[in-house]
Design an enzyme around this catalytic site. Structure first.
Site, PDB file in Angstrom:
ATOM      1  CG  ASP A 183       8.233  45.943  13.112  1.00 48.08           C
ATOM      2  OD1 ASP A 183       8.521  45.149  13.202  1.00 48.08           O
ATOM      3  OD2 ASP A 183       6.975  46.969  14.226  1.00 48.08           O
ATOM      4  CB  ILE A 184       2.654  46.873  11.246  1.00 46.68           C
ATOM      5  CG1 ILE A 184       2.777  46.440   9.806  1.00 46.68           C
ATOM      6  CG2 ILE A 184       1.647  47.075  12.120  1.00 46.68           C
ATOM      7  CD1 ILE A 184       1.861  45.022   9.786  1.00 46.68           C
ATOM      8  CG  ASP A 200      -2.770  35.287   9.603  1.00 44.59           C
ATOM      9  OD1 ASP A 200      -2.080  36.399  10.456  1.00 44.59           O
ATOM     10  OD2 ASP A 200      -3.204  34.751   9.495  1.00 44.59           O
ATOM     11  CD  GLU A 227       5.953  41.942  14.087  1.00 44.19           C
ATOM     12  OE1 GLU A 227       6.004  42.742  15.177  1.00 44.19           O
ATOM     13  OE2 GLU A 227       5.529  40.850  13.681  1.00 44.19           O
TER      14      GLU A 227
END
Length: 313
Positions: A183-184, A200, A227
């Site tokens: 996960d970012i 994006d 994300e």
């Protein structure tokens, strides 16, 4: 108009090739359609054995099928999957270049005590072309349905199919299999600060970065949702998967993509959860995903930008 003249006129207008062979496979009728696509008028081929008119047919499937049809009085259709262009026929008036694709039907019949065979040759080039085009479009749509439109890596659907396939293989072969969920970190803050368009672009850069670290053909990089990303690593032990995840984490951090002021870290980073196949405990997609998800959120709780390996419950 006499009946024979009318019949000849009708056969000449037919939009397919018509020839009649006698019991010795000699040509006794040859219509205009065949003449215009072979470059040979009826007067030139009448009385010739089929293999004299077309020497390349000697020993081929059509010669054998004709023999069977005449000997056993059984009609047949030549299978196109074996030879789509049995006769050297070309677009009308060209007599060269690419052959037209053909559907060939053999129909034996008796006239008195004599046996004959009607050979019908239809030009299916356009039909075959349309079929190929439709197959190509279907394959393109199928490929698109497995690719994430934004990042260009596999989408969730592809991931689910691949994970199911690799799980069955691991169970069958008692092989190792590992799964990464990543996960970012603080991505909402990134979107709020830089805007969705730049968000994006960030997703795409991270996807390309982590996918580039998967070197083996069987490894799969996928966008899991939002994300979140995922990777399927066949033949990979928990220890190997942890090292692989650390390479991915460090590489994304090394890109030094500026993060939002409210983010935990000044640059874009990943938190990664690792889970591995276990015949007794983590032996299906649901349990593996839940374990990887727990590990991922443990990494979030412990400060983000780190790798956590799921431990036995």
């Amino acid at each position: 108009m006499q009946e024979s003249t009318l019949s000849g006129r009708i056969l000449g207008l037919a939009n397919l090739g018509l020839m009649v062979l006698d019991a010795d496979q000699r040509i006794i009728f040859w219509n205009q359609w065949l003449a215009s696509r072979s470059g040979m008028a009826a007067s030139r081929v009448q009385g010739l054995a089929l293999v004299e008119a077309f020497p390349e047919l000697s020993g081929k499937r059509i010669e054998q099928s004709l023999h069977t049809a005449l000997a056993n009085n059984l009609p047949s259709v030549l299978p196109q999957n074996q030879d789509r262009t049995p006769f050297p026929l070309f677009a009308a008036g060209t007599w060269g270049g690419e052959r037209i694709e053909q559907a060939v039907t053999l129909t034996p019949f008796n006239e008195g005590k004599e046996r004959f065979c009607l050979v019908e040759v239809a030009d299916v080039s356009n039909t075959v072309g349309r079929e190929r085009q439709l197959r190509g479009q279907a394959e393109a749509l199928r490929a698109q349905s497995y690719v994430d439109g934004l990042t260009g890596i596999a989408n969730r659907r592809h991931f689910d199919v691949a994970l199911d396939r690799e799980l069955r293989r691991a169970q069958r072969q008692d092989a190792s299999l590992s799964l990464l969920l990543m996960d970012i970190d603080s991505f909402k803050a990134y979107n709020d600060h830089f805007g969705h368009q730049q968000g994006d672009a960030c997703l795409t850069m991270v996807a390309e970065a982590f996918a580039s670290r998967l070197q083996r053909p069987a490894d799969l990089a996928a966008r899991y949702g939002g994300e979140e990303f995922a990777a399927i690593l066949p033949d990979t032990t928990p220890e190997q998967a942890a090292r692989h995840a650390e390479v991915i984490r460090a590489y994304v951090e090394s890109l030094n993509m500026a993060h939002a002021p409210k983010a935990v870290h000044p640059h874009v980073t990943l938190s990664i959860g690792v889970a591995s196949f276990d015949k007794e405990r983590l032996n299906d997609a649901k349990s593996m995903l839940e374990a990887a998800d727990r590990a991922l959120y443990a990494a979030k709780r412990e400060g983000r930008n780190r790798v956590i390996v799921a431990q036995p419950a």
